[in-house]
Structure formats: C-alpha cells, structure tokens
Motif scaffolding. Structure first.
Motif, PDB file in Angstrom:
ATOM      1  N   ARG A  34      43.112  58.022  18.241  1.00  0.00           N
ATOM      2  CA  ARG A  34      42.362  58.593  17.476  1.00  0.00           C
ATOM      3  C   ARG A  34      41.651  57.341  16.470  1.00  0.00           C
ATOM      4  NH1 ARG A  34      46.279  62.965  15.051  1.00  0.00           N
ATOM      5  NH2 ARG A  34      46.899  63.498  17.055  1.00  0.00           N
ATOM      6  N   PRO A  35      42.219  56.445  16.156  1.00  0.00           N
ATOM      7  CA  PRO A  35      41.319  55.315  15.471  1.00  0.00           C
ATOM      8  C   PRO A  35      40.163  54.743  16.301  1.00  0.00           C
ATOM      9  CG  PRO A  35      44.045  54.894  15.418  1.00  0.00           C
ATOM     10  CD  PRO A  35      43.847  56.074  16.306  1.00  0.00           C
ATOM     11  N   ILE A  36      40.669  54.624  17.590  1.00  0.00           N
ATOM     12  CA  ILE A  36      39.236  54.021  18.504  1.00  0.00           C
ATOM     13  C   ILE A  36      38.407  55.202  18.351  1.00  0.00           C
ATOM     14  CG2 ILE A  36      38.941  53.342  20.871  1.00  0.00           C
ATOM     15  CD1 ILE A  36      41.849  52.853  21.136  1.00  0.00           C
ATOM     16  N   ASP A  37      38.602  56.540  18.436  1.00  0.00           N
ATOM     17  CA  ASP A  37      37.576  57.342  18.509  1.00  0.00           C
ATOM     18  C   ASP A  37      36.780  57.454  17.464  1.00  0.00           C
ATOM     19  OD1 ASP A  37      36.209  59.820  19.638  1.00  0.00           O
ATOM     20  OD2 ASP A  37      37.558  60.930  18.506  1.00  0.00           O
ATOM     21  N   LYS A  38      37.500  57.514  16.064  1.00  0.00           N
ATOM     22  CA  LYS A  38      37.039  57.245  14.887  1.00  0.00           C
ATOM     23  C   LYS A  38      36.023  56.450  14.758  1.00  0.00           C
ATOM     24  CE  LYS A  38      38.538  57.665  10.106  1.00  0.00           C
ATOM     25  NZ  LYS A  38      39.516  57.655   9.271  1.00  0.00           N
TER      26      LYS A  38
END
Ligand code: BES
Ligand code: MN
Ligand code: ZN
Length: 502
Positions: A34-38
C-alpha cells in the motif's frame, strides 16, 4: 547471484527493479504494498481496477515510475488465488521476476515479502522459497559457448525486504537456506548439462573430491579391482563395455553423534546411457548424458547438509559407470553375480540402472543404516505413469514414505506412491538365474522398484524414480530447457525436516 536481506521502507530502497507480488481478485493491495501504491498516486490500484493487472499466477506488468520511488521500475507479478496459495507459487513468481529482470538488463532487484495465508505463514519458509525461485529462474548454462554477451547481462544482486527489523533474522535464516538449496539444484543442473565426453566417471570422482573438502566429509573411492574383490557384479557388468572404468564413490558426512545410524543416499550415476548392446534409438539419445542425475543429487545433498551443518550422519553412495556397447560389453543372456550374492540374468542391457543400484543398495545394508533412499532416472515408464509432474515413489516403510511425501509438499518437488506388491515379482522370474532384469509390458516403474527391493532386505527404504521430471522440454518460471535437477531440494528438505525432528 548475491541474495541480501534488508528491512525498512520499500518506497525508499534504491534498485533497478522493485518486485511486488499480488494475488488474484484482491480488493486492495496488501499492507506491505500500500505505501508503494500511495507514493505512485494510486497507480497500482488503477491497474487492478482496469483489469490490466489481474494477479493471475506469473502474470507480469512492468512500470517505469520516473523518480517517484527509490526504485527505477516496479514489476508486478501475480501469485494466483489466495485460497489455493502454495510456496511453489512464490518460487514461480520469483523465477518469473528474475527472468524479467534479466530481460531488461537490470543489475539488481529488490522484492517485498508477500503476505501469505495462515497455513503457510512461516516467514522463513516464504523467504526460503523466494531465494530458491530466484536462483532456479536465473539459471543458465553457457560453458560451451564462445559468445558471452548474454552472460554479461547477469543480475548481480537481489534484496529481500523484511517486513520489520524484528523479522529480519527469520528472513535471513530462510534466505540462507533457500540459497543453499537453490545452489544445490544449480550444481546438479551443471553436472547434467556437461556433455558426457566431459562428465565421465572420472570427472564425477573429481567432483566428489571437491565436495569432500567441505567440513566433516570423508571420501572413499573404490576402483575396479576393489569392486571385483567385493563382488560388485552389477556395477562391473554395466561398466565393462566402456573404456571409461567404473567407480564406486562413498561420501560420509558426520554431523551427528558417532552412535547415530546414518541416512544412506544412493544415486544412479550413469554418465551416458547408450543402452549398451540393447542399443537405444538415436532420437533424444543425447538426453542420456543426464542419466547421472541421481548421483549428482546425492553429491549435492551431502554438500548441502555440510553447509547447513545439520546434526545428523549422512552417507552418499554413487555407483558410477558409462553404459556402452563394445567387444567386452555385457550381452543379453549374460548372468551377473551381484554384491548381495544373488544372480541376475541380463535380458536387456538398457535396464542398467537397477543393476548398479542393486550393488549400491547391498552396500548400504552393510552400513547399519537408519534408512536408505535411492534416487534414479530409472524408467521411461515413469513418464507413462505420472507424466513429468510427480516423482515416482515406492518403498517398504510407511513412516519413511510419509516423511518423503511431506518433504515433497514442502519443497514443491512432489512424490506419488506406486504399489510394491509381491505379484509384480512374477514378471522378473528367470529360467536360469534368481531373477531377470526386465519385466513384461505393464508396470515398468513398479517392476524396476520390485527388482531393487530384493537387495535392501528389511531396512527402511524408499526409491524415487526421477526419469520423467529430470528434463524440461521448455523454459518456464523455475526451469530452463534441459536438466531440471528435480529431486535435489526434495532430498535436502527431507534431511532438514529429519534433523529438525519433524
Ligand atoms: N535411463 C533410462 C531411463 C530413462 C528413459 C531416463 C528416458 C530418462 C528418460 C533407463 O536406463 C532405461 O533405459 N530404462 C529402460 C528399461 C527397460 C529396458 C526395461 C526403459 O525405461 O525403457
Ligand atoms: Mn538404460
Ligand atoms: Zn539409464
């Protein structure tokens, strides 16, 4: 390839390619991604929504992300459905990833460790499977090419990103183990890829000598004269048509207490199987340079137990010969007196594996074994019975077979049992000797094992027929074309499980 473990934010790691593994039909990306997607402004979620990345097993999508992360690129790889997840899917996803990395000439890559279902939620096992997948997928053999431009594209380092600094030790442990098992398989592939004019019986002895330099390993090699004195008629009979003399290799690893009975591994090591006087057809005969796979796997397993410092005793036995026609070769109808004292009428000189293994097994019975495992490219019938997916397993001990089945499931090199019922021996009756070396038309994998069973007595024993799984006709995630080394990780995983008392 160098495999490292780091912890910390995946968004800031500098690498040519950051690998993110995703499941099919996942509504949201897992918390590690998720942090990468963000950081990418929801790009990964968009790819999901549009269906461009579905998460199907081994599906890939490569993204160039223009400085939004420490990584130059992101590679999405599908793991398939969460409900049917296995460790082998992790291996395959990583095999797929390294192949993509090589394709784009990446020198390094990093990978986020995926969430896995509870049933396989052991971080070290996931890390092990990841390391194995990377080494297996990256394998190639170019020793006999003179143009090395392809080799220079080699991926040099892979970093596994542990989910937290607390988990780093577990991940490192698994990655190390995976590296040892992956390297063992690649060692076997190398041995099998070498042509038979290089990987001769004497070269197998040289490989064993190198392995004996590892800690706690002792080596003994019996020459023809010694074999004659002992009465190894099977191995001598198979080797006598070749100008390359046969050898009998004994590698002894002592990692356990002196009084502990050893696990004895016996590997068929026919450096080339022409069939002998019962000559094989020429189509695909070149594959028979890999008829020493079993022996190579035993060498690799002994090397691995030493590198893993397992607290156990293991002895590897390799009957080594080249099966050739010639003026001195064994002929159909010849009778051999085996090490065990039993006599065998050789009706087909192409059924040579069982002859050399019979002497290997008889030798094993003299070593007070805890159990004996033989592994061999023994019968074409293995392909008929099980195709190239499962390793054939036959044996006389339920507990040993169950442990082998477990190791098969753990390693992804799965075994399937075939029956070893007395009725099958009827096919092996001879008019002139105690038995003959071939059966009739049906159940070829079974009659071969039935033959072997007559040389092991009542010691706990399992026979693994890898004739169908040892060669891949095409390149796929964790295989390149040719020798696969399948069975190596099975053997070592069995030994690891046994050393752990499970
Ligand atoms: N090495 C072969 C078995 C083999 C065949 C391995 C194909 C890999 C691929 C073995 O020595 C052999 O020739 N077996 C014979 C036995 C037969 C003569 C009873 C076979 O399977 O045809
Ligand atoms: Mn043969
Ligand atoms: Zn053979």
């Amino acid at each position: 390839m160098n495999i490292q473990v780091k912890s910390g934010e995946a968004t800031s790691v500098t690498t040519d390619m950051l690998v993110c593994l995703g499941y099919e039909q996942e509504k949201t990306w897992s918390k590690v991604i998720r942090p990468i997607d963000k950081k990418l402004g929801g790009l990964l979620t968009d790819l999901r929504k549009s269906g461009e990345f579905s998460g199907k097993a081994n599906q890939t999508t490569l993204l160039h992300i223009n400085g939004k992360l420490g990584a130059k690129r992101v590679l999405l790889v599908g793991l398939g459905a969460w409900e049917t997840m296995t460790l082998d899917r992790v291996r395959q996803a990583m095999g797929t990833a390294v192949k993509r990395a090589r394709h784009i000439k990446a020198k390094g890559m990093a990978c986020v460790i995926p969430d896995v279902p509870k049933a396989i939620d052991k971080l070290d096992q996931v890390a092990q499977a990841m390391a194995e997948g990377m080494l297996l997928g990256d394998y190639r053999f170019s020793e006999y090419r003179t143009d090395h431009t392809e080799d220079r594209k080699t991926l040099q380092s892979c970093t596994l990103l542990a989910p937290s600094s607390a988990s780093q030790a577990r991940v490192t442990l698994g990655a190390k183990r995976g590296q040892t098992l992956g390297e063992a398989t690649c060692f076997v592939r190398d041995m099998c890829n070498h042509p038979a004019n290089v990987m001769k019986p004497s070269r197998v002895v040289a490989e064993a000598k190198t392995i004996a330099k590892e800690s706690k390993i002792r080596l003994k090699v019996l020459d023809r004269q010694h074999m004659k004195k002992l009465g190894m008629g099977g191995l001598l009979g198979v080797g006598q048509g070749s100008i390359e003399p046969p050898h009998f290799i004994i590698l002894e690893y002592s990692g356990g207490p002196k009084t502990q009975r050893p696990v004895v591994l016996v590997g068929k090591t026919v450096t080339f199987d022409s069939g002998g006087i019962s000559l094989k057809p020429s189509e695909n005969m070149e594959h028979m340079k890999a008829d020493m796979t079993g022996g190579a796997e035993v060498l690799a397993a002994v090397r691995a137990v030493s590198r893993l410092k397992l607290h156990m005793n293991v002895i590897g036995l390799l009957p080594v010969a080249e099966n050739m026609p010639g003026g001195r070769a064994t002929k159909p109808g010849d009778v051999l007196t085996m090490l065990s004292g039993k006599t065998v009428e050789v009706q087909n000189t192409d059924a040579e594996g069982r002859l050399i293994l019979a002497d290997g097994l008889a030798y094993a019975t003299r070593l007070k074994p805890a159990c004996v495992i033989d592994i061999a490219t023994l019968t074409g019938a293995a392909m008929v019975a099980l195709g190239n997916v499962a390793i054939g397993m036959l044996g006389n001990d339920d507990a040993l077979k169950a442990a082998m089945r477990q190791a098969g499931n753990d390693s992804g090199e799965r075994v399937w049992e075939m029956p070893l019922w007395d009725e099958y021996f009827e096919q092996l009756r001879s008019d002139v000797a105690d038995m003959r070396n071939i059966g009739g038309r049906g159940g070829g994998m079974i009659t071969a094992a039935m033959f072997l069973s007559k040389f092991i007595g009542d010691h706990p024993w399992v026979h693994l027929d890898i004739a169908a799984t040892d060669w891949s006709a095409s390149e796929c995630a964790c295989f390149s074309k040719g020798p696969t080394g399948t069975g190596t990780r099975l053997l070592i995983q069995y030994l690891i499980n046994r050393a752990n008392g499970s």
